[in-house]
Design an enzyme around this catalytic site. Structure first.
Site, PDB file in Angstrom:
ATOM      1  N   TYR A  15      -1.057   5.456  -2.177  1.00 49.92           N
ATOM      2  CA  TYR A  15      -1.932   4.496  -2.660  1.00 49.92           C
ATOM      3  C   TYR A  15      -3.417   4.790  -2.520  1.00 49.92           C
ATOM      4  O   TYR A  15      -4.132   3.892  -2.797  1.00 49.92           O
ATOM      5  CB  TYR A  15      -1.652   3.338  -1.748  1.00 49.92           C
ATOM      6  CG  TYR A  15      -0.168   2.797  -1.918  1.00 49.92           C
ATOM      7  CD1 TYR A  15       0.416   2.100  -3.217  1.00 49.92           C
ATOM      8  CD2 TYR A  15       0.820   3.030  -0.937  1.00 49.92           C
ATOM      9  CE1 TYR A  15       1.667   1.619  -3.163  1.00 49.92           C
ATOM     10  CE2 TYR A  15       1.864   2.527  -1.008  1.00 49.92           C
ATOM     11  CZ  TYR A  15       2.390   1.873  -2.249  1.00 49.92           C
ATOM     12  OH  TYR A  15       3.765   1.595  -2.266  1.00 49.92           O
ATOM     13  N   HIS A  20      -5.897  -1.046  -6.135  1.00 47.65           N
ATOM     14  CA  HIS A  20      -5.385  -2.085  -5.120  1.00 47.65           C
ATOM     15  C   HIS A  20      -5.972  -1.541  -3.638  1.00 47.65           C
ATOM     16  O   HIS A  20      -6.095  -2.448  -2.717  1.00 47.65           O
ATOM     17  CB  HIS A  20      -3.791  -1.946  -5.053  1.00 47.65           C
ATOM     18  CG  HIS A  20      -3.411  -3.571  -4.997  1.00 47.65           C
ATOM     19  ND1 HIS A  20      -3.827  -4.644  -5.452  1.00 47.65           N
ATOM     20  CD2 HIS A  20      -2.340  -3.789  -4.534  1.00 47.65           C
ATOM     21  CE1 HIS A  20      -3.025  -5.892  -5.203  1.00 47.65           C
ATOM     22  NE2 HIS A  20      -1.837  -4.966  -4.825  1.00 47.65           N
ATOM     23  N   TYR A  64       0.794  -3.531   4.993  1.00 46.88           N
ATOM     24  CA  TYR A  64       0.641  -3.336   3.579  1.00 46.88           C
ATOM     25  C   TYR A  64       0.325  -4.559   3.088  1.00 46.88           C
ATOM     26  O   TYR A  64       0.015  -5.612   3.681  1.00 46.88           O
ATOM     27  CB  TYR A  64       2.160  -3.195   3.022  1.00 46.88           C
ATOM     28  CG  TYR A  64       2.823  -1.731   3.047  1.00 46.88           C
ATOM     29  CD1 TYR A  64       2.308  -0.856   2.371  1.00 46.88           C
ATOM     30  CD2 TYR A  64       3.457  -1.305   4.237  1.00 46.88           C
ATOM     31  CE1 TYR A  64       2.658   0.535   2.585  1.00 46.88           C
ATOM     32  CE2 TYR A  64       3.747  -0.195   4.353  1.00 46.88           C
ATOM     33  CZ  TYR A  64       3.608   0.890   3.775  1.00 46.88           C
ATOM     34  OH  TYR A  64       3.994   2.143   3.877  1.00 46.88           O
ATOM     35  N   ASN A  66       0.906  -7.167   0.953  1.00 44.36           N
ATOM     36  CA  ASN A  66       1.499  -8.390   0.857  1.00 44.36           C
ATOM     37  C   ASN A  66       1.562  -9.239   2.320  1.00 44.36           C
ATOM     38  O   ASN A  66       2.036 -10.310   2.414  1.00 44.36           O
ATOM     39  CB  ASN A  66       3.213  -8.271   0.288  1.00 44.36           C
ATOM     40  CG  ASN A  66       2.854  -7.905  -0.911  1.00 44.36           C
ATOM     41  OD1 ASN A  66       2.034  -7.722  -1.513  1.00 44.36           O
ATOM     42  ND2 ASN A  66       4.121  -7.715  -1.750  1.00 44.36           N
ATOM     43  N   ASP A  91      -9.584  -6.304  -4.401  1.00 41.99           N
ATOM     44  CA  ASP A  91      -9.492  -6.041  -5.861  1.00 41.99           C
ATOM     45  C   ASP A  91      -9.224  -7.205  -6.707  1.00 41.99           C
ATOM     46  O   ASP A  91      -8.523  -8.228  -6.213  1.00 41.99           O
ATOM     47  CB  ASP A  91      -8.568  -4.936  -6.018  1.00 41.99           C
ATOM     48  CG  ASP A  91      -7.168  -5.382  -6.081  1.00 41.99           C
ATOM     49  OD1 ASP A  91      -6.827  -5.748  -4.690  1.00 41.99           O
ATOM     50  OD2 ASP A  91      -6.335  -5.456  -6.606  1.00 41.99           O
ATOM     51  N   ASN A 112      -1.357 -11.212  -3.976  1.00 38.12           N
ATOM     52  CA  ASN A 112      -0.325 -11.182  -2.925  1.00 38.12           C
ATOM     53  C   ASN A 112      -0.941 -10.974  -1.662  1.00 38.12           C
ATOM     54  O   ASN A 112      -0.428 -11.858  -0.730  1.00 38.12           O
ATOM     55  CB  ASN A 112       0.852 -10.318  -2.785  1.00 38.12           C
ATOM     56  CG  ASN A 112       1.616 -10.758  -4.147  1.00 38.12           C
ATOM     57  OD1 ASN A 112       1.902 -11.950  -4.589  1.00 38.12           O
ATOM     58  ND2 ASN A 112       2.386  -9.774  -4.914  1.00 38.12           N
TER      59      ASN A 112
END
Length: 186
Positions: A15, A20, A64, A66, A91, A112
């Site tokens: 990632y 993101h 993470y 979420n 973002d 999220n």
């Protein structure tokens, strides 16, 4: 004065340079400029920056995206920082790439990470930096888009946009959100 600056993203090398993860990228650059390193702490990578008499507590949640609210809420409680002294870097699909905007509050726009923060804080009234990533993806491919890297024509512009985000962090913590918005939201 104490401030909590949360750059949203996902942990793991897969990632690292994705759209993101722009929140992580902004705080990584800020920490580098200030000569500080992140340490692994509870629910986040953590470091501090002292700037013009203020202590900026920087976190990159390790929960993470979420579950970003879990880390943010934990650090707000631990450091006893009120919501008006919290700044979230996120973002933003609704803004074109190249646009960075400081806002005092707002909805989650389907993001999220923001949904989780909103649920755990019980409010949408927390300051944020919306880093425009555009919405140049086919219908139904949003997840692939936000988890992909920046385009070749976007990469040369990233340092300037990250610098602008850092200026917004500094402005937020020194002159306040309203004046910082007037000066920097262009």
């Amino acid at each position: 004065m104490k401030y909590l600056i949360a750059g949203l993203g996902n942990i793991g090398p897969e990632y690292a340079d994705t759209r993101h993860n722009i929140g992580f990228m902004v705080l990584d650059q800020f920490a580098k400029e200030e000569g500080v390193k992140f340490n692994t702490e509870r629910h986040a990578y953590y470091t501090e920056v002292n700037f013009k008499g203020r202590t900026l507590h920087l976190i990159k949640p390790t929960t993470y995206m979420n579950l970003s609210g879990k880390a943010l809420n934990y650090w707000m409680q631990t450091l006893k920082i009120p919501v008006e002294n919290v700044l979230v870097i996120v973002d933003e699909l609704a803004l074109p790439f190249g646009r960075v905007q400081l806002k005092p509050k707002g909805g989650n726009a389907g993001h999220n990470g923001l949904k989780n923060i909103e649920a755990l804080l019980g409010t949408q009234a927390y300051p944020r930096i919306r880093f425009g990533i555009g919405d140049n993806f086919p219908r139904g491919r949003q997840v692939d888009y936000v988890l992909s890297g920046f385009d070749d024509d976007e990469i040369p512009q990233l340092p300037l946009l990250i610098d602008k985000s850092i200026e917004m962090i500094k402005g937020f913590s020194t002159i306040g959100i309203e004046l910082a918005m007037t000066r920097l939201n262009k």
